[in-house]
Motif scaffolding. Sequence first.
Motif, PDB file in Angstrom:
ATOM      1  N   ALA A  73       0.861  -1.191   0.000  1.00 44.56           N
ATOM      2  CA  ALA A  73       0.000   0.000   0.000  1.00 44.56           C
ATOM      3  C   ALA A  73       0.888   1.229   0.000  1.00 44.56           C
ATOM      4  N   SER A  74       0.605   2.139  -0.904  1.00 43.13           N
ATOM      5  CA  SER A  74       1.381   3.381  -0.971  1.00 43.13           C
ATOM      6  C   SER A  74       0.432   4.542  -1.230  1.00 43.13           C
ATOM      7  N   SER A  75       0.974   5.736  -1.146  1.00 43.28           N
ATOM      8  CA  SER A  75       0.164   6.927  -1.338  1.00 43.28           C
ATOM      9  C   SER A  75       0.995   7.984  -2.038  1.00 43.28           C
ATOM     10  N   LYS A  76       0.318   8.899  -2.732  1.00 38.83           N
ATOM     11  CA  LYS A  76       1.013   9.998  -3.387  1.00 38.83           C
ATOM     12  C   LYS A  76       1.695  10.897  -2.356  1.00 38.83           C
ATOM     13  N   GLU A  77       1.081  11.024  -1.188  1.00 38.24           N
ATOM     14  CA  GLU A  77       1.695  11.746  -0.076  1.00 38.24           C
ATOM     15  C   GLU A  77       2.318  10.738   0.883  1.00 38.24           C
ATOM     16  N   THR A  78       3.127  11.237   1.820  1.00 45.36           N
ATOM     17  CA  THR A  78       3.734  10.351   2.816  1.00 45.36           C
ATOM     18  C   THR A  78       2.671   9.899   3.796  1.00 45.36           C
ATOM     19  N   LEU A  79       2.427   8.600   3.820  1.00 36.05           N
ATOM     20  CA  LEU A  79       1.388   8.064   4.684  1.00 36.05           C
ATOM     21  C   LEU A  79       1.900   7.995   6.123  1.00 36.05           C
ATOM     22  N   PRO A  80       1.208   8.640   7.068  1.00 37.00           N
ATOM     23  CA  PRO A  80       1.669   8.576   8.464  1.00 37.00           C
ATOM     24  C   PRO A  80       1.523   7.166   9.025  1.00 37.00           C
ATOM     25  N   THR A  81       2.439   6.814   9.914  1.00 37.83           N
ATOM     26  CA  THR A  81       2.360   5.509  10.572  1.00 37.83           C
ATOM     27  C   THR A  81       1.583   5.587  11.887  1.00 37.83           C
ATOM     28  N   SER A  82       1.529   6.801  12.465  1.00 39.26           N
ATOM     29  CA  SER A  82       0.839   6.967  13.745  1.00 39.26           C
ATOM     30  C   SER A  82       0.189   8.338  13.825  1.00 39.26           C
ATOM     31  N   LEU A  83      -0.850   8.395  14.655  1.00 42.62           N
ATOM     32  CA  LEU A  83      -1.478   9.664  15.015  1.00 42.62           C
ATOM     33  C   LEU A  83      -1.350   9.830  16.524  1.00 42.62           C
ATOM     34  N   VAL A  84      -0.922  11.008  16.956  1.00 40.01           N
ATOM     35  CA  VAL A  84      -0.789  11.293  18.390  1.00 40.01           C
ATOM     36  C   VAL A  84      -1.934  12.221  18.788  1.00 40.01           C
ATOM     37  N   PHE A  85      -2.804  11.728  19.666  1.00 34.48           N
ATOM     38  CA  PHE A  85      -3.998  12.469  20.078  1.00 34.48           C
ATOM     39  C   PHE A  85      -3.764  13.029  21.482  1.00 34.48           C
ATOM     40  N   SER A  86      -3.758  14.354  21.608  1.00 36.99           N
ATOM     41  CA  SER A  86      -3.611  15.012  22.915  1.00 36.99           C
ATOM     42  C   SER A  86      -4.998  15.312  23.461  1.00 36.99           C
ATOM     43  N   VAL A  87      -5.308  14.765  24.634  1.00 39.03           N
ATOM     44  CA  VAL A  87      -6.670  14.881  25.144  1.00 39.03           C
ATOM     45  C   VAL A  87      -6.686  14.827  26.668  1.00 39.03           C
ATOM     46  N   VAL A  88      -7.611  15.571  27.273  1.00 36.92           N
ATOM     47  CA  VAL A  88      -7.925  15.426  28.695  1.00 36.92           C
ATOM     48  C   VAL A  88      -9.010  14.360  28.778  1.00 36.92           C
ATOM     49  N   PRO A  89      -8.732  13.189  29.353  1.00 35.49           N
ATOM     50  CA  PRO A  89      -9.722  12.104  29.327  1.00 35.49           C
ATOM     51  C   PRO A  89     -10.987  12.410  30.124  1.00 35.49           C
ATOM     52  N   PHE A  90     -10.817  13.005  31.299  1.00 43.81           N
ATOM     53  CA  PHE A  90     -11.946  13.373  32.153  1.00 43.81           C
ATOM     54  C   PHE A  90     -11.676  14.736  32.762  1.00 43.81           C
ATOM     55  N   GLU A  91     -12.739  15.475  33.034  1.00 43.93           N
ATOM     56  CA  GLU A  91     -12.598  16.801  33.639  1.00 43.93           C
ATOM     57  C   GLU A  91     -11.849  16.688  34.971  1.00 43.93           C
ATOM     58  N   GLY A  92     -10.860  17.557  35.139  1.00 45.07           N
ATOM     59  CA  GLY A  92     -10.085  17.575  36.368  1.00 45.07           C
ATOM     60  C   GLY A  92      -8.801  16.784  36.306  1.00 45.07           C
ATOM     61  N   LEU A  93      -8.604  15.981  35.237  1.00 47.51           N
ATOM     62  CA  LEU A  93      -7.375  15.210  35.086  1.00 47.51           C
ATOM     63  C   LEU A  93      -6.448  15.900  34.090  1.00 47.51           C
ATOM     64  N   SER A  94      -5.222  15.416  33.982  1.00 48.22           N
ATOM     65  CA  SER A  94      -4.211  16.054  33.133  1.00 48.22           C
ATOM     66  C   SER A  94      -4.312  15.582  31.689  1.00 48.22           C
TER      67      SER A  94
END
Length: 271
Positions: A191-212
Amino acid sequence: MSLTPEAIQLITDTALIANGKPLPTFMPTAILPEGAKIFDLERFAAGRSRFRGTFSTNSLLDFGKYVTDRAVVNAQGFIDQDEMSCLVMFNIGDAVAPGHADDRAALKLKPTAGYKAVCEIGGNTLSQKALSDWIEDWNASLKAVGEDLQDISIVKAIAAVRTITIKASSESDHTVRETGASRSAMDAIEASSKETLPTSLVFSVVPFEGLSVREIVLRISVITSGPVPALKLRWIGEEVQREEIAQEFKSVLEAQVGEAAKLALGTFNPN
């Protein structure tokens, strides 16, 4: 004239109804004959016999404030890390002087929209459009990473997902010997793509209110077995991160409640 047992019972019941014997209980009660109804007299009093009720919230901060404002002696709380919840009972009492355990504060954290989106998409088979739309929707919280850990812009990551090409090639070997021959074949699919296909996505998120804030790494896999490419996101180290979030919940809760209640891990059923 002798009285029948039924007549004697009727006379006794009538006397009890007329002169019900009060009992030395905190809430007014009286002995009445069998078959007579017992009425709760609390509603006729100026106030309730005791404070009771349940305060329920999804806010960790409001929960902590309510518990500390009450400042009830010997209050006890029970933390359920699997459910990200906590129940504090202000009148649970103890083995010597048990309470009614009906004056409570209940906390049940709700996952944030971003954390819920990560939990729902992980492990699902997605079309190119479904994944590219998801990346576009959450682009403010995402960072795309290439095979060599280089950063890829979200715009290029979306374009790469949308333009995946499947290439198939075959290779065969044929060997002849004095006593026979052998043949092997191998098909390779890439599988290939015209653009560079990312291997990973990094999701920055606060899972619950009050946590880091947490960084959740989602590994991208391309499935080439079907007529069109499909994709999957796998949450790297999911169990470990979920456990870390649960431990942080306990730590933050203890800091919010302080000395206002004694907290323990587990659940308690007062029934």
